[in-house]
Design a protein around this motif. Structure first.
Motif, PDB file in Angstrom:
ATOM      1  N   SER A  49      52.747  48.374  69.434  1.00  0.00           N
ATOM      2  CA  SER A  49      53.018  48.435  67.999  1.00  0.00           C
ATOM      3  C   SER A  49      51.866  49.040  67.221  1.00  0.00           C
ATOM      4  O   SER A  49      52.012  49.343  66.029  1.00  0.00           O
ATOM      5  N   CYS A  50      50.707  49.206  67.873  1.00  0.00           N
ATOM      6  CA  CYS A  50      49.516  49.739  67.196  1.00  0.00           C
ATOM      7  C   CYS A  50      49.429  51.254  67.262  1.00  0.00           C
ATOM      8  O   CYS A  50      48.450  51.837  66.769  1.00  0.00           O
ATOM      9  N   GLN A  51      50.392  51.890  67.881  1.00  0.00           N
ATOM     10  CA  GLN A  51      50.336  53.340  68.028  1.00  0.00           C
ATOM     11  C   GLN A  51      50.235  54.013  66.657  1.00  0.00           C
ATOM     12  O   GLN A  51      51.010  53.740  65.745  1.00  0.00           O
ATOM     13  N   GLN A  97      48.023  53.638  64.375  1.00  0.00           N
ATOM     14  CA  GLN A  97      47.574  52.758  63.305  1.00  0.00           C
ATOM     15  C   GLN A  97      46.042  52.712  63.214  1.00  0.00           C
ATOM     16  O   GLN A  97      45.336  53.094  64.146  1.00  0.00           O
ATOM     17  N   ASP A  98      45.548  52.209  62.094  1.00  0.00           N
ATOM     18  CA  ASP A  98      44.115  51.958  61.907  1.00  0.00           C
ATOM     19  C   ASP A  98      43.834  50.511  62.293  1.00  0.00           C
ATOM     20  O   ASP A  98      44.374  49.581  61.676  1.00  0.00           O
ATOM     21  N   ILE A  99      42.991  50.316  63.315  1.00  0.00           N
ATOM     22  CA  ILE A  99      42.756  48.994  63.891  1.00  0.00           C
ATOM     23  C   ILE A  99      41.305  48.590  63.675  1.00  0.00           C
ATOM     24  O   ILE A  99      40.393  49.412  63.808  1.00  0.00           O
ATOM     25  N   ALA A 121      45.796  54.476  69.146  1.00  0.00           N
ATOM     26  CA  ALA A 121      45.563  54.210  67.734  1.00  0.00           C
ATOM     27  C   ALA A 121      45.083  55.461  67.008  1.00  0.00           C
ATOM     28  O   ALA A 121      44.488  56.361  67.607  1.00  0.00           O
ATOM     29  N   LYS A 122      45.328  55.492  65.721  1.00  0.00           N
ATOM     30  CA  LYS A 122      44.774  56.556  64.889  1.00  0.00           C
ATOM     31  C   LYS A 122      43.261  56.414  64.814  1.00  0.00           C
ATOM     32  O   LYS A 122      42.519  57.390  64.953  1.00  0.00           O
ATOM     33  N   GLU A 131      47.550  43.013  55.441  1.00  0.00           N
ATOM     34  CA  GLU A 131      47.659  44.289  54.724  1.00  0.00           C
ATOM     35  C   GLU A 131      46.293  44.879  54.384  1.00  0.00           C
ATOM     36  O   GLU A 131      46.124  46.095  54.406  1.00  0.00           O
ATOM     37  N   THR A 161      44.760  47.871  56.426  1.00  0.00           N
ATOM     38  CA  THR A 161      45.051  47.780  57.852  1.00  0.00           C
ATOM     39  C   THR A 161      46.070  46.669  58.084  1.00  0.00           C
ATOM     40  O   THR A 161      46.171  45.719  57.293  1.00  0.00           O
ATOM     41  N   GLN A 162      46.821  46.818  59.148  1.00  0.00           N
ATOM     42  CA  GLN A 162      47.779  45.776  59.550  1.00  0.00           C
ATOM     43  C   GLN A 162      47.363  45.101  60.851  1.00  0.00           C
ATOM     44  O   GLN A 162      48.070  44.216  61.340  1.00  0.00           O
ATOM     45  N   TRP A 163      46.200  45.485  61.394  1.00  0.00           N
ATOM     46  CA  TRP A 163      45.822  44.981  62.719  1.00  0.00           C
ATOM     47  C   TRP A 163      44.336  44.638  62.766  1.00  0.00           C
ATOM     48  O   TRP A 163      43.498  45.487  62.491  1.00  0.00           O
TER      49      TRP A 163
END
Length: 558
Positions: free
Chosen positions: A372-374, A376-378, A398-399, A446, A463-465
């Motif tokens: 689910s992190c593909q 994304q900003d982690i 991840a991004k 968020e 971020t969501q992660w």
């Protein structure tokens, strides 16, 4: 699952309110298809829908549904329309009289009808079987394969859903994930009579629906052992991390009746590691899950029992017996005990973090969340090896990955090889001297408030992660005053108990405690729970093996 077994589970259903006609249809179907398919007969739309829901929960595919048009309370078209919601891949046939032909033709547009058959269809060899042969051929050509036996329906931001997925994954239980807002997830919820307000829904291999199951209930339904086979053993190992698995392998292989008790899943923190690259014998690295799976299978091959989802709450001494008590009041006894309880991640004390745990905030790698992190900003909090390994793993898709480190550099707590890899990764950024001041979000993470420890300046980032690795605390509170611990809760053993040249309080033997022995004779400690341990996988495995050697020495002298 073999193709023959898949086909044997596949259903052809017939629905007709006239018992005589229903039996005749089923008889003709069994004559031609009974050797390869299950023929299910129902005499009303309501009972047929109940059967379809049960088949859905069990994961049994339905290839063809034949329904009579003229049925009371629910006609054939209405039934097929509702059946479509449960088994959308099934081919649909309407049985109708000549007078109802117009209704059958209209049904082609209403329920995507595949065919209609006029009654009677004698002889079936000419009027029934050719139609069904064609429909079965079309169905087999599609993606009809049944899903893995355990199914989980949940929501992306449901903390309990995340916990269940992690429990199944770490215990090597195959499962299929369905989002509650996707069509198949909604179908499974409807089949179980749920509206999706409470999640997750777990459908076990036998079709039993479990709503928000606790680990012990879930373990019992997916085939994990939770109850000891005997009342007394030579050795009880408490904890299933590298030290515990090492002790189980060496204990069982050397003839000790051994049972390992684990509160969640074997592997401990190491089992959650995406890649361990400095473990002897694996030059290309090995994931924690792979190493755990091999060790678990090795232990069981030698005869060790492994109990999962059992919370240990007490240790009692009764003469020569050491009694380990469980949270449900039951107990298991042995001549000796090895405490390999490991450690748990310390909680991040920032406001908002506790409320969002499992909903964007995770402790440990939580590898089930990686897909689910593909893109994304982690953000990863921590500067030790576990944080570095997670950063490297998540950076593949991840991004961006940002490591938040309280200290001035990674060198104080991270292995050199990992620091080099992180420096070379183009999408990993290390922010030293930075802490999380707060986590914000409604229902899920968020934003994070980050503070520079040198300047005091605060920055709000989207971020969501966030994955947290900020040190560890031993899981030893349940030992109470039975076993001596240091001020941080780590277990004292061997020379640490006799630093002043005197035996520990209550020690009655004429020898000092063995190297890994606690202040209770016959009770040993191995791995991260031991005071001043190395906190490395290899050393934990070695201590587990060494503890078994000392158990043998203790038993020989008892």
């Amino acid at each position: 699952m073999t193709q023959a077994l898949e086909q044997a589970r596949t259903v052809i259903m017939t629905v007709d309110d006239d018992p005589g006609v229903s039996r005749a249809v089923a008889r003709d179907l069994r004559r031609r298809y009974g050797g390869s398919y299950r023929i299910v007969r129902a005499e009303s739309g309501e009972s047929a829908l109940d059967a379809l829901r049960e088949l859905k929960l069990r994961g049994d595919p339905v290839a063809v549904i034949l329904a009579d048009f003229r049925m009371p309370r629910m006609n054939g078209i209405e039934f097929l329309e509702r059946a479509l919601d449960i088994h959308p891949g099934a081919r649909r046939v309407l049985l109708t009289a000549y007078a109802d032909t117009d209704a059958a033709i209209d049904a082609i547009n209403v329920v995507d009808l595949d065919h209609y058959l006029l009654k009677p269809w004698d002889p079936p060899e000419e009027k029934l079987y050719p139609v069904l042969d064609d429909l079965l051929q079309v169905w087999r050509a599609g993606d009809y394969r049944p899903v893995p036996s355990t199914k989980v329906v949940g929501h992306r931001w449901s903390a309990r859903s995340s916990q269940v997925r992690e429990f199944l994954a770490r215990n090597q239980v195959p499962y299929r994930w369905y989002s509650s807002d996707e069509p198949e997830g909604r179908r499974l919820l409807a089949a179980a009579g749920q509206d999706g307000q409470r999640l997750p829904l777990v459908v076990t291999p036998d079709g039993t629906p479990l709503l928000e199951p606790e680990p012990a209930e879930l373990a019992a339904h997916v085939g994990l052992a939770t109850t000891p086979a005997a009342d007394f053993y030579d050795l009880v190992v408490v904890g299933g991390g590298p030290a515990g698995l090492g002790a189980a392998v060496y204990g069982a292989s050397e003839g000790l009746r051994t049972v390992l008790v684990e509160r969640s899943a074997t592997g401990g923190q190491a089992g959650q590691s995406s890649r361990i690259e400095n473990y002897l014998g694996f030059p290309n690295g090995v994931s924690g899950a792979q190493l755990t799976d091999r060790a678990r299978r090795q232990a069981t091959r030698f005869g060790a029992e492994i109990l999962t989802a059992r919370e240990v709450t007490g240790l009692e001494i009764c003469g020569a017996a050491r009694i380990v008590r469980f949270s449900d009041g039951s107990a298991v006894a042995a001549h000796s005990v090895i405490l390999a309880t490991g450690v748990s991640y310390r909680q991040l004390p920032a406001p908002g973090v506790e409320e969002l745990t499992g909903c964007g905030v995770f402790y440990g790698s939580a590898l089930t969340e990686a897909p689910s992190c593909q893109g994304q900003d982690i953000y990863i909090v921590g500067g030790a090896n576990s944080a570095g390994q997670a950063a490297m793993y998540l950076s593949r898709g991840a991004k961006s990955v940002t490591l938040l480190v309280r200290g001035a550099s990674l060198a104080a707590s991270m292995s050199y090889y990992l620091i080099q890899q992180i420096e070379e990764a183009p999408n990993i950024t290390v922010r030293t001297g930075t802490v999380v001041d707060a986590a914000h979000g409604s229902g899920h993470l968020e934003k994070l408030a980050l503070r520079d420890t040198a300047t005091g300046e605060t920055e709000l980032v989207d971020t969501q992660w966030m994955f947290v690795f900020i040190g560890a605390a031993p899981r030893t509170d349940w030992l109470g005053g039975t076993v001596l611990r240091d001020g941080r809760g780590f277990i004292l053993s061997g020379p640490d108990l006799t630093a002043d040249g005197r035996p520990p309080p209550g020690w009655a033997l004429d020898r000092p405690p063995y190297h890994l022995e606690t202040n209770v004779p016959g009770v040993f400690v191995a791995g991260d729970a031991r005071a001043e341990s190395a906190k490395r996988v290899a050393s934990a495995v070695g201590e587990g093996a060494m503890a078994v050697l000392l158990v043998h020495r203790y038993l020989e002298q008892s």
